[in-house]
Design an enzyme around this catalytic site. Sequence first.
Site, PDB file in Angstrom:
ATOM      1  N   LYS A 129       6.958  49.946  47.351  1.00 42.98           N
ATOM      2  CA  LYS A 129       7.141  49.097  48.527  1.00 42.98           C
ATOM      3  C   LYS A 129       6.202  49.574  49.631  1.00 42.98           C
ATOM      4  CE  LYS A 129      11.002  47.517  51.475  1.00 42.98           C
ATOM      5  NZ  LYS A 129      12.463  47.670  51.713  1.00 42.98           N
ATOM      6  N   LEU A 187      11.551  44.602  57.958  1.00 39.95           N
ATOM      7  CA  LEU A 187      12.339  45.075  56.807  1.00 39.95           C
ATOM      8  C   LEU A 187      13.788  44.616  56.856  1.00 39.95           C
ATOM      9  CD1 LEU A 187      11.124  48.812  56.668  1.00 39.95           C
ATOM     10  CD2 LEU A 187      10.127  46.835  55.497  1.00 39.95           C
ATOM     11  N   SER A 213      14.667  43.383  51.533  1.00 40.00           N
ATOM     12  CA  SER A 213      13.297  43.470  51.972  1.00 40.00           C
ATOM     13  C   SER A 213      12.331  44.005  50.924  1.00 40.00           C
ATOM     14  CB  SER A 213      13.214  44.347  53.222  1.00 40.00           C
ATOM     15  OG  SER A 213      13.597  45.684  52.951  1.00 40.00           O
ATOM     16  N   GLY A 236      20.908  45.959  51.893  1.00 38.17           N
ATOM     17  CA  GLY A 236      20.865  45.213  50.636  1.00 38.17           C
ATOM     18  C   GLY A 236      19.476  45.083  50.065  1.00 38.17           C
ATOM     19  N   SER A 237      18.509  45.790  50.628  1.00 38.35           N
ATOM     20  CA  SER A 237      17.093  45.519  50.371  1.00 38.35           C
ATOM     21  C   SER A 237      16.584  45.919  48.996  1.00 38.35           C
ATOM     22  CB  SER A 237      16.227  46.189  51.441  1.00 38.35           C
ATOM     23  OG  SER A 237      16.447  45.592  52.686  1.00 38.35           O
TER      24      SER A 237
END
Length: 561
Positions: A129, A187, A213, A236-237
């Site tokens: 990421k 994010l 994200s 929750g990304s």
Amino acid sequence: MDWRALAKQKRESTIAQIPKEWVLPTIPPPAEQRDISGVWMHQYLTPEEIEITSSDAEKVVELASAGRWKAVDIASAFCHRAAIAHQVLNCLHEFFPQQALEAARALDEHLTSTGKPKGVLHGLPVSLKDQFHVKGVETTMGYLGWIGTFEGKKGTGKERVHESLMVKDLKDLGAVLYCKTAVPSTLMSGETVNNIIDYCWNSANRNLSSGGSSGGEGALIGAGGSVVGFGTDIGGSIRIPAAFNGLYGLRPSSGRLPYEGMANSMDGQNSILSVVGPLSSTPGGLKLVTKALLGMQPWSYDPMVVELPWREEVGEQVSRRATEDGGLTFAIFWDDGEIRPYPSVRRALEKVKAEIEKKGHQVIEWSPPKSIGAISDIAMGVFMSDGGVDAYNAFALAHEEPAPQLAPIVPTTPRTQATASEVAAMNVTIRELRKELMDYWNSTVSLTKNGRPIDAIISPVSPYPAARREMYTHYAYTSWVNALDWTTVVIPVLRTDKAVDVVDPSFTPRSEAEKLEFENYDLDMYDGAKVGVQLVGRRLQEEKMIEIAAQVSRWVKSASE
């Protein structure tokens, strides 16, 4: 430079890194090719590339370490597939295949000269990421104002030189880094959108969002352009992109894996910490990279990491209990009381429950003293505590306009920030909440047949199998876990089927918000969307939850075969 021109320039610079022979002649619209997560890409790949990119992380490492596959061939195959995925899904911020191929050649030379692999991840391509700093590569995190800077600051001497500590560990373990994946600016969104890439689409259904994200990771791995990668999760990304793209995703507890040296939003907000964790095509991929990183003893160089080596015996105990009648016990909740899950999400929960019970294990109802919505509200209060100042300032650097999805996070003018006393009060609330829910978890011993508290909770990840653009509005199903800092693993379960997943004719919305959500449920648009659920464990139970996820996933898959 006008921010639109700057965005175009940056977008084109990523495309320019793709070799000409990998550039697609045309890109079919979603109406012609909805799903690219399977064999669609094979038309552009060689048989060898198909074999390599269709393998799991464990097989890649095994064959690379034995010298049966060259690391350079593995890297080239994944770079090629990632390049195709990006052209269709907009899933990358940075692409550096030449750097990856050089690293892979060095691994091949090391294996030839020493007869030994460099590390336990020898030859494994790992995607990251765009919060990770990689030497020689830019980090923008979706902000135009970060281009050519170090996290928006000029003249620091760290631009393209600074490297996150986990990046160093991955390289020392023999992993090959080749791309950084797209994120939403800030994010803080369940959709991956920014002015550089525009929008990152779902690999299984291009009408829908990849999630956020860590949406670029979800889209890339879902499309086979990576087999394992790392995202982060504060609300929750990791779990949202994993569920939306049919993947496994680990949201570890804070302090288990190293975050040192990474870019972030709202840096210094320590009431609810963002955590770093893997997404993968298999639960074995989660275990492989998590165990490898813990073997590097990250607590020795990251003061926020707990000194807790990988505990193989914890997973082995789960494996033994999984073969015993009544050996494992689960709790399940179906609905947060605000927005009911869509039919295919409900069906996924029912399927998981049914398969667990068929194996002789118990599933009880999860009815905590505080509602999921109330827990989520506490988390949202923390996320808004800076008044949007961090996001506002980041967008102001290039005078860019935020996407509509980011409006709740990016104010037109900064709002009032929480005072030190208010932050302290939030921290007290979180501490008391965690104690209250810990006590409730312990109390489930009175409801289980095996005389032990439950092992895990089965929960929706989202009301949606995947969100439609500008329509992700409900985060309670994931953010409650962050408030409690519990270890969680997402598993894929099924696909949405328009012939099956119809709304019950007796459905009556409980609120205007729920009414609107179900008005947005378009069966034709959602058809084929992948659906996952999350398995939630207690804090710092990564070994246990990865093994539970592997067992439950095996039961669910065998029922479908």
